[in-house]
Enzyme design. Structure first.
Site, PDB file in Angstrom:
ATOM      1  N   GLY A  52     -10.222   6.875  -8.238  1.00  0.00           N
ATOM      2  CA  GLY A  52     -10.459   5.668  -7.451  1.00  0.00           C
ATOM      3  C   GLY A  52     -10.970   5.970  -6.053  1.00  0.00           C
ATOM      4  O   GLY A  52     -11.514   7.054  -5.786  1.00  0.00           O
ATOM      5  N   GLU A  98      -7.897   4.097  10.374  1.00  0.00           N
ATOM      6  CA  GLU A  98      -8.345   4.255   8.984  1.00  0.00           C
ATOM      7  C   GLU A  98      -8.847   2.915   8.459  1.00  0.00           C
ATOM      8  O   GLU A  98      -8.305   1.852   8.784  1.00  0.00           O
ATOM      9  CB  GLU A  98      -7.226   4.829   8.114  1.00  0.00           C
ATOM     10  CG  GLU A  98      -5.956   4.005   8.040  1.00  0.00           C
ATOM     11  CD  GLU A  98      -5.867   3.149   6.796  1.00  0.00           C
ATOM     12  OE1 GLU A  98      -6.821   3.174   5.995  1.00  0.00           O
ATOM     13  OE2 GLU A  98      -4.869   2.434   6.643  1.00  0.00           O
ATOM     14  N   THR A 123       0.853  -1.185   0.000  1.00  0.00           N
ATOM     15  CA  THR A 123       0.000   0.000   0.000  1.00  0.00           C
ATOM     16  C   THR A 123       0.890   1.237   0.000  1.00  0.00           C
ATOM     17  O   THR A 123       2.115   1.133  -0.057  1.00  0.00           O
ATOM     18  CB  THR A 123      -0.913   0.030   1.242  1.00  0.00           C
ATOM     19  OG1 THR A 123      -0.125   0.377   2.388  1.00  0.00           O
ATOM     20  CG2 THR A 123      -1.569  -1.324   1.477  1.00  0.00           C
ATOM     21  N   CYS A 124       0.271   2.405   0.094  1.00  0.00           N
ATOM     22  CA  CYS A 124       1.072   3.630   0.058  1.00  0.00           C
ATOM     23  C   CYS A 124       1.963   3.769   1.284  1.00  0.00           C
ATOM     24  O   CYS A 124       2.979   4.457   1.245  1.00  0.00           O
ATOM     25  CB  CYS A 124       0.177   4.863  -0.093  1.00  0.00           C
ATOM     26  SG  CYS A 124      -0.986   5.106   1.260  1.00  0.00           S
TER      27      CYS A 124
END
Length: 451
Positions: free
Chosen positions: A222, A139, A74-75
């Site tokens: 997205g 998150e 992921t980021c």
């Protein structure tokens, strides 16, 4: 190599896919890096796009010591979930493989990687899935990403076996429990919301404008773009132009947010849109920067903020920060923004960890029971042999029974066997793997049942 992980509360101090049998004790290992251990410069070199997660996992199970593998990228993190019976060999082989693939020298890579094994590895996976290890605590996007990791790893083309399948499933279930049974998910926290907060904090200093005066551009349409629109709309920005390859995804967002000042622009117009926007957020799947000094210099009509929430980076922030009138930020710049949120949410973290302990213990009990599978299989096989032999001795006396009556006899005898074996098998499964009594119990059962 960094191995930092929040301590487990209460703790002190197929082969491959094709052959799921564990010939020796299977140990869960996680090797990776995150926003805590590595800069975005390093993270983007190891990043793997979702459509390549299975391919990367299969490359890993090609290494001699790796039995099972799953990848999540992921980021803010790149992590490999592995099963091996030789931790030291696994770490050495995987680290060498990552160095070759990424081009990062082995010593530099070791400074950025963390490695956890067995109970600590499982605990880490549970915290990741629950959002407790995220840059923005609580998150929700990471749970979706972990679920996708589980789905890809357990498909026929995946590289997870029995152990990782169970562990990843436990992690996803734990993440769902934490989000539904605690308040950790409340507040709309995400990387996208943190990026909007960053702009809110910096726009007056960088641009001498407040949020209501800003023309916004978003590159990509997205999930992260959707969250950006969700958090920008109530702040009353002047306009939001979404730049995308096709119109369909943008039109979906327009339907989803009818009160938001959304506009559509296609990719060929990207540079013109960025040149006239006050703030541009980049969140595409590009593997290299699409906003650079060479394609933006001279095209900026005003002072701008460029905010990159992608890994690999979409914005060459180092070079663009040298251009007059441009302030460029990447995901690592969000750390200061979320620091205040972290302190407020610590009580919720403790609450969530209580649930995670239950899930960890459940997985540990299941994993420990794997060592008793061969004995249980032999015990069941011996009992079935005796049952069939005894039925065979009275076969002639049963010839007058109907098919339905014979089926009743089958069910009855199988039920008696199952009830007799239930106690010994439950006792075996409940015994700790390291228990000195387990070996003694196994030997006693072998003698008693002549196995």
């Amino acid at each position: 190599m960094d191995s930092e992980v929040p301590p487990i509360p209460g703790a002190i101090g197929q082969g491959k896919k094709r052959d799921r049998k564990q010939m020796s004790p299977a140990k869960v290992i996680v090797i990776g890096l995150s926003h805590k251990t590595a800069s975005v410069d390093v993270r983007e070199k190891l990043a793997v796009q979702e459509h390549d997660w299975q391919k990367a996992a299969h490359q890993l199970i090609g290494l001699p010591s790796i039995k099972e593998a799953a990848v999540i990228s992921t980021c803010n993190r790149f992590e490999l979930y592995l099963v091996s019976d030789n931790i030291h060999a696994a770490v050495r082989e995987v680290t060498d493989s990552l160095s070759v693939r990424s081009g990062v020298p082995i010593m530099e890579l070791r400074d950025s990687l963390f490695m956890l094994s067995e109970e600590e590895a499982v605990w880490h996976a549970l915290r990741v899935s629950s959002g407790l290890d995220s840059l923005v605590i609580g998150e929700g996007q990471i749970l979706s990403q972990m679920k996708r990791c589980y789905e890809l790893a357990t498909e026929p083309e995946g590289a997870a076996g029995k152990v990782l399948t169970r562990m990843l499933n436990t992690a996803v279930s734990a993440g769902k429990r934490v989000r539904s049974e605690t308040g950790i998910a409340r507040g709309g926290v995400s990387i996208s919301s943190a990026a909007v907060e960053l702009v809110e904090q910096k726009c007056i200093g960088d641009l001498d404008l407040d949020m209501s005066q800003l023309d916004i551009a978003i590159l990509g349409a997205g999930k992260m773009a959707r969250l950006l629109v969700q958090h920008l709309t109530p702040r009353g920005v002047k306009s939001i132009t979404i730049v995308n390859r096709s119109a369909a995804r943008v039109e979906e967002l327009m339907e989803l947010f009818p009160d938001s000042p959304l506009k559509l622009a296609l990719l060929p117009d990207m540079e013109n849109v960025v040149g006239t926007a006050h703030v541009t957020f980049a969140c595409t799947g590009a593997m290299e920067p699409i906003l650079r000094a060479d394609n933006l210099e001279g095209k900026m009509k005003r002072d701008v903020m460029l905010v990159d929430i992608s890994v690999p980076r979409n914005i060459d922030d180092k070079e663009l920060n040298k251009v007059d009138g441009i302030k460029a930020y990447n995901v690592d710049d969000l750390k200061a923004v979320v620091a205040a949120n972290q302190a407020r949410r610590q009580r919720l973290v403790l609450e969530a960890e209580e649930l995670l302990l239950e899930e960890k213990d459940s997985f540990g009990t299941w994993q420990a029971s794997l060592g008793t599978v061969p004995m249980i299989t032999k015990l069941q096989g011996r009992a079935e042999t005796i049952r069939r032999a005894e039925l065979g001795r009275v076969e002639r006396k049963l010839t007058g029974l109907s098919a339905q009556e014979r089926e009743t006899v089958e069910r009855l005898t199988k039920g008696i066997v199952a009830k007799l074996l239930h106690g010994p098998m439950s006792h075996l499964r409940s015994m700790d793997e390291s228990s000195a009594d387990r070996s003694s119990t196994v030997k006693s059962l072998e003698k008693m049942f002549r196995l």
